[in-house]
Structures are given as structure tokens and as C-alpha cells.
Design a protein around this motif. Sequence first.
Motif, PDB file in Angstrom:
ATOM      1  N   LEU A  68      20.275  57.362  35.575  1.00 30.29           N
ATOM      2  CA  LEU A  68      19.922  58.469  34.690  1.00 30.29           C
ATOM      3  C   LEU A  68      20.506  58.243  33.295  1.00 30.29           C
ATOM      4  O   LEU A  68      19.812  58.389  32.291  1.00 30.29           O
ATOM      5  CB  LEU A  68      20.425  59.794  35.268  1.00 30.29           C
ATOM      6  N   GLU A  69      21.779  57.863  33.237  1.00 30.27           N
ATOM      7  CA  GLU A  69      22.409  57.598  31.943  1.00 30.27           C
ATOM      8  C   GLU A  69      21.726  56.439  31.234  1.00 30.27           C
ATOM      9  O   GLU A  69      21.507  56.482  30.017  1.00 30.27           O
ATOM     10  CB  GLU A  69      23.894  57.301  32.131  1.00 30.27           C
TER      11      GLU A  69
ATOM     12  N   LYS B  75      18.425  57.663  29.833  1.00 30.56           N
ATOM     13  CA  LYS B  75      18.642  58.503  28.651  1.00 30.56           C
ATOM     14  C   LYS B  75      18.987  57.648  27.432  1.00 30.56           C
ATOM     15  O   LYS B  75      18.498  57.883  26.333  1.00 30.56           O
ATOM     16  CB  LYS B  75      19.767  59.505  28.906  1.00 30.56           C
TER      17      LYS B  75
ATOM     18  N   VAL C 154      24.958  58.522  44.885  1.00 29.41           N
ATOM     19  CA  VAL C 154      25.022  59.489  43.786  1.00 29.41           C
ATOM     20  C   VAL C 154      25.467  58.788  42.502  1.00 29.41           C
ATOM     21  O   VAL C 154      24.893  59.008  41.432  1.00 29.41           O
ATOM     22  CB  VAL C 154      25.980  60.650  44.144  1.00 29.41           C
ATOM     23  N   LEU C 155      26.470  57.919  42.599  1.00 30.35           N
ATOM     24  CA  LEU C 155      26.947  57.202  41.415  1.00 30.35           C
ATOM     25  C   LEU C 155      25.869  56.271  40.858  1.00 30.35           C
ATOM     26  O   LEU C 155      25.700  56.162  39.641  1.00 30.35           O
ATOM     27  CB  LEU C 155      28.215  56.412  41.751  1.00 30.35           C
TER      28      LEU C 155
ATOM     29  N   ARG D  32      23.351  58.432  39.051  1.00 28.29           N
ATOM     30  CA  ARG D  32      23.878  58.864  37.752  1.00 28.29           C
ATOM     31  C   ARG D  32      23.817  57.724  36.736  1.00 28.29           C
ATOM     32  O   ARG D  32      23.484  57.944  35.576  1.00 28.29           O
ATOM     33  CB  ARG D  32      25.319  59.338  37.899  1.00 28.29           C
ATOM     34  N   ALA D  33      24.143  56.512  37.185  1.00 25.42           N
ATOM     35  CA  ALA D  33      24.092  55.366  36.275  1.00 25.42           C
ATOM     36  C   ALA D  33      22.660  55.113  35.802  1.00 25.42           C
ATOM     37  O   ALA D  33      22.434  54.835  34.623  1.00 25.42           O
ATOM     38  CB  ALA D  33      24.652  54.124  36.975  1.00 25.42           C
TER      39      ALA D  33
ATOM     40  N   GLN E  64      28.292  58.926  48.284  1.00 24.40           N
ATOM     41  CA  GLN E  64      28.940  58.878  46.972  1.00 24.40           C
ATOM     42  C   GLN E  64      28.439  57.691  46.163  1.00 24.40           C
ATOM     43  O   GLN E  64      28.193  57.804  44.956  1.00 24.40           O
ATOM     44  CB  GLN E  64      30.456  58.804  47.127  1.00 24.40           C
TER      45      GLN E  64
END
Length: 137
Positions: free
Chosen positions: A61-62, A65, A54-55, A58-59, A51
Amino acid sequence: MMRLSATGMLGIVLLFALTLSGVLWGCPTYNVYSKEQAGRAALAEAQSSRQIAVLEARAKLESAKMLADAEVVRAEGAARANRILQDSLGGPDGYLRYLQIQAIDNKDASLIYVPTEGGLPLLESSRLTQRAPGQGN
């Protein structure tokens, strides 16, 4: 000193035998229970680590972006500013002349060649081959 009767002795032996059989039966069961608990703990730790990974992904990736969006906004702003300058200077040729003048202003050179109509610089070969007064022949 007090002596135990045969039934008392038998009771102690029986109690000892029951305790020993309970220990012999309980040790393997406790080992299984202990390993099961260790397995559950390892599974919970692995799930928690997953987990977290994954977090973190995601951080990242954000963040990527948002950085890309910021770069697009910056590029759009620069393009708009260039278009405004170009239009106010009479088109692309005027803008290029403006950039050339800015580059000349920013140089600390004593001799600058400016391209002519044909795109070739005027050469000063005659000036460079003349000797300064007071120098030999």
C-alpha cells in the motif's frame, strides 16, 4: 542364590503395580499436554503468518501510494513545462505548430503533407501523374 521373602516379593509387586498405574495414568495426561502444546505452537505460527501478511500488505500500500505521488509530481512537471512552452510560443496554436515542426524534423520521409488554412493538405496529383523524362509516352 538368594531368595526373596514374601514381603520383599510383595514390595516388588507393589512397586511394579504403582509404576504401571503411573504409566497408565500419565500417558493420557501426557497426550493431552502434548496436543495442547502443539495447538499453542500452531496458533503462534498462524498469528505470525497473519502479522507477516499484514506487514506485506502495508508495504504494498505504501509503495503504491508513493508511486502514485511520484506520477502526480511527474505529470505536474510535464504540465508546467508544456505551459511554459505554450506561453513562449504565443499560445496553444503556436505550441501545436511547434510540435508539428518537431514531428516533421524527426521523420525520414521524402514527401510531407502540411495542412493548409482549411486543415486539408495540398495534393500534388499533378506532380504524381507527370512522367519523368525518358520514360515512355
